[in-house]
Design a protein around this motif. Structure first.
Motif, PDB file in Angstrom:
ATOM      1  N   VAL A 102       0.833  -1.200   0.000  1.00  0.00           N
ATOM      2  CA  VAL A 102       0.000   0.000   0.000  1.00  0.00           C
ATOM      3  C   VAL A 102       0.867   1.250   0.000  1.00  0.00           C
ATOM      4  O   VAL A 102       0.611   2.199  -0.761  1.00  0.00           O
ATOM      5  N   LYS A 103       1.913   1.252   0.817  1.00  0.00           N
ATOM      6  CA  LYS A 103       2.807   2.421   0.860  1.00  0.00           C
ATOM      7  C   LYS A 103       3.513   2.625  -0.468  1.00  0.00           C
ATOM      8  O   LYS A 103       3.630   3.751  -0.947  1.00  0.00           O
ATOM      9  N   VAL A 104       3.986   1.539  -1.060  1.00  0.00           N
ATOM     10  CA  VAL A 104       4.648   1.641  -2.362  1.00  0.00           C
ATOM     11  C   VAL A 104       3.667   2.123  -3.422  1.00  0.00           C
ATOM     12  O   VAL A 104       3.991   2.972  -4.255  1.00  0.00           O
ATOM     13  N   ALA A 105       2.445   1.606  -3.386  1.00  0.00           N
ATOM     14  CA  ALA A 105       1.433   2.020  -4.359  1.00  0.00           C
ATOM     15  C   ALA A 105       1.074   3.483  -4.171  1.00  0.00           C
ATOM     16  O   ALA A 105       0.897   4.214  -5.159  1.00  0.00           O
ATOM     17  N   GLU A 106       0.979   3.939  -2.919  1.00  0.00           N
ATOM     18  CA  GLU A 106       0.683   5.357  -2.675  1.00  0.00           C
ATOM     19  C   GLU A 106       1.812   6.239  -3.178  1.00  0.00           C
ATOM     20  O   GLU A 106       1.555   7.278  -3.793  1.00  0.00           O
ATOM     21  N   ALA A 107       3.052   5.831  -2.923  1.00  0.00           N
ATOM     22  CA  ALA A 107       4.191   6.613  -3.415  1.00  0.00           C
ATOM     23  C   ALA A 107       4.208   6.636  -4.948  1.00  0.00           C
ATOM     24  O   ALA A 107       4.457   7.680  -5.558  1.00  0.00           O
ATOM     25  N   ALA A 108       3.924   5.501  -5.552  1.00  0.00           N
ATOM     26  CA  ALA A 108       3.892   5.444  -7.015  1.00  0.00           C
ATOM     27  C   ALA A 108       2.760   6.298  -7.564  1.00  0.00           C
ATOM     28  O   ALA A 108       2.925   6.988  -8.583  1.00  0.00           O
ATOM     29  N   ALA A 109       1.615   6.291  -6.891  1.00  0.00           N
ATOM     30  CA  ALA A 109       0.486   7.113  -7.336  1.00  0.00           C
ATOM     31  C   ALA A 109       0.817   8.589  -7.213  1.00  0.00           C
ATOM     32  O   ALA A 109       0.479   9.384  -8.112  1.00  0.00           O
ATOM     33  N   ARG A 110       1.478   8.981  -6.124  1.00  0.00           N
ATOM     34  CA  ARG A 110       1.888  10.384  -5.984  1.00  0.00           C
ATOM     35  C   ARG A 110       2.858  10.777  -7.085  1.00  0.00           C
ATOM     36  O   ARG A 110       2.723  11.850  -7.685  1.00  0.00           O
ATOM     37  N   GLU A 111       3.833   9.909  -7.358  1.00  0.00           N
ATOM     38  CA  GLU A 111       4.809  10.216  -8.412  1.00  0.00           C
ATOM     39  C   GLU A 111       4.135  10.258  -9.780  1.00  0.00           C
ATOM     40  O   GLU A 111       4.441  11.118 -10.613  1.00  0.00           O
ATOM     41  N   LYS A 112       3.208   9.355 -10.025  1.00  0.00           N
ATOM     42  CA  LYS A 112       2.474   9.336 -11.291  1.00  0.00           C
ATOM     43  C   LYS A 112       1.656  10.615 -11.445  1.00  0.00           C
ATOM     44  O   LYS A 112       1.586  11.202 -12.520  1.00  0.00           O
ATOM     45  N   ASN A 113       1.050  11.058 -10.338  1.00  0.00           N
ATOM     46  CA  ASN A 113       0.277  12.288 -10.352  1.00  0.00           C
ATOM     47  C   ASN A 113       1.187  13.483 -10.656  1.00  0.00           C
ATOM     48  O   ASN A 113       0.833  14.350 -11.456  1.00  0.00           O
ATOM     49  N   ARG A 114       2.361  13.518 -10.015  1.00  0.00           N
ATOM     50  CA  ARG A 114       3.318  14.597 -10.301  1.00  0.00           C
ATOM     51  C   ARG A 114       3.751  14.582 -11.759  1.00  0.00           C
ATOM     52  O   ARG A 114       3.847  15.633 -12.400  1.00  0.00           O
ATOM     53  N   ALA A 115       4.023  13.386 -12.283  1.00  0.00           N
ATOM     54  CA  ALA A 115       4.433  13.273 -13.693  1.00  0.00           C
ATOM     55  C   ALA A 115       3.313  13.737 -14.618  1.00  0.00           C
ATOM     56  O   ALA A 115       3.556  14.404 -15.623  1.00  0.00           O
ATOM     57  N   TRP A 116       2.092  13.387 -14.278  1.00  0.00           N
ATOM     58  CA  TRP A 116       0.942  13.792 -15.092  1.00  0.00           C
ATOM     59  C   TRP A 116       0.800  15.312 -15.073  1.00  0.00           C
ATOM     60  O   TRP A 116       0.575  15.935 -16.110  1.00  0.00           O
ATOM     61  N   ILE A 117       0.956  15.911 -13.905  1.00  0.00           N
ATOM     62  CA  ILE A 117       0.867  17.373 -13.805  1.00  0.00           C
ATOM     63  C   ILE A 117       1.989  18.030 -14.599  1.00  0.00           C
ATOM     64  O   ILE A 117       1.763  19.017 -15.310  1.00  0.00           O
ATOM     65  N   ARG A 118       3.209  17.486 -14.499  1.00  0.00           N
ATOM     66  CA  ARG A 118       4.324  18.038 -15.289  1.00  0.00           C
ATOM     67  C   ARG A 118       4.021  17.952 -16.780  1.00  0.00           C
ATOM     68  O   ARG A 118       4.291  18.875 -17.534  1.00  0.00           O
ATOM     69  N   GLU A 119       3.448  16.817 -17.194  1.00  0.00           N
ATOM     70  CA  GLU A 119       3.089  16.635 -18.601  1.00  0.00           C
ATOM     71  C   GLU A 119       2.034  17.649 -19.027  1.00  0.00           C
ATOM     72  O   GLU A 119       2.128  18.243 -20.102  1.00  0.00           O
ATOM     73  N   LEU A 120       1.026  17.842 -18.192  1.00  0.00           N
ATOM     74  CA  LEU A 120      -0.017  18.819 -18.514  1.00  0.00           C
ATOM     75  C   LEU A 120       0.544  20.234 -18.573  1.00  0.00           C
ATOM     76  O   LEU A 120       0.175  21.020 -19.453  1.00  0.00           O
ATOM     77  N   GLU A 121       1.433  20.548 -17.640  1.00  0.00           N
ATOM     78  CA  GLU A 121       2.060  21.872 -17.661  1.00  0.00           C
ATOM     79  C   GLU A 121       2.903  22.061 -18.910  1.00  0.00           C
ATOM     80  O   GLU A 121       2.886  23.130 -19.530  1.00  0.00           O
ATOM     81  N   ALA A 122       3.632  21.021 -19.302  1.00  0.00           N
ATOM     82  CA  ALA A 122       4.449  21.109 -20.517  1.00  0.00           C
ATOM     83  C   ALA A 122       3.567  21.288 -21.747  1.00  0.00           C
ATOM     84  O   ALA A 122       3.872  22.098 -22.640  1.00  0.00           O
ATOM     85  N   ARG A 123       2.472  20.579 -21.810  1.00  0.00           N
ATOM     86  CA  ARG A 123       1.556  20.722 -22.958  1.00  0.00           C
ATOM     87  C   ARG A 123       0.902  22.101 -22.977  1.00  0.00           C
ATOM     88  O   ARG A 123       0.705  22.686 -24.035  1.00  0.00           O
ATOM     89  N   GLU A 124       0.568  22.606 -21.804  1.00  0.00           N
ATOM     90  CA  GLU A 124      -0.005  23.950 -21.740  1.00  0.00           C
ATOM     91  C   GLU A 124       1.018  24.982 -22.197  1.00  0.00           C
ATOM     92  O   GLU A 124       0.679  25.917 -22.925  1.00  0.00           O
ATOM     93  N   GLU A 125       2.259  24.799 -21.776  1.00  0.00           N
ATOM     94  CA  GLU A 125       3.333  25.704 -22.216  1.00  0.00           C
ATOM     95  C   GLU A 125       3.509  25.628 -23.733  1.00  0.00           C
ATOM     96  O   GLU A 125       3.683  26.659 -24.400  1.00  0.00           O
TER      97      GLU A 125
END
Length: 140
Positions: A102-125
């Motif tokens: 569960v802890k590993v999955a939560e950490a992976a989900a947080r990192e995936k969320n950060r990566a998704w936000i970075r991707e969205l920010e890059a596309r917006e830019e």
């Protein structure tokens, strides 16, 4: 610089090697090695049942047939005892493994969320850059 139109969108399964690599045989092997007494009890049950059915077909030795049926019952009892005993014996280990997962999955989900936000920010830019270039081209 605009992104190519055929670029792959991020997926929720990116970087999840277990999703792509885990097969049924791998899962079965992992379960057998985790609790080996259960498959042993199942094999003994099948063996006793097979021998009893062969003895019934032969029809010669009823005592042997009854002995095999009793062995089947013992093997089934052994299997059930192994399941119950294994669940008690491995309960803490299973809970600890679940907590780690569960802890590993939560950490992976947080990192995936950060990566998704970075991707969205890059596309917006990229979109804003394209708009600036279009306005610049229209004004010149």
């Amino acid at each position: 610089m605009p992104a190519p139109q055929d670029s792959k969108l991020p997926s929720s399964f990116d970087d999840n090697q277990e999703f792509y690599e885990t097969s049924r045989l791998t899962k079965l092997y992992r379960r057998i090695t985790a609790e080996p007494l259960i498959p042993l009890g199942m094999a003994l049950t099948v063996w006793a049942l097979y021998r009893a059915s062969r003895s019934i077909r032969a029809g010669t030795d009823r005592a042997y047939t009854n002995r095999m049926f009793r062995r089947r019952i013992y093997a089934q009892a052994f299997t059930v005892a192994a399941m119950v005993g294994g669940s008690y014996y491995y309960a803490d280990e299973h809970r600890a493994r679940k907590n780690r997962e569960v802890k590993v999955a939560e950490a992976a989900a947080r990192e995936k969320n950060r990566a998704w936000i970075r991707e969205l920010e890059a596309r917006e830019e990229e979109r804003l850059e394209l708009e600036r270039e279009r306005k610049k081209n229209k004004s010149s």
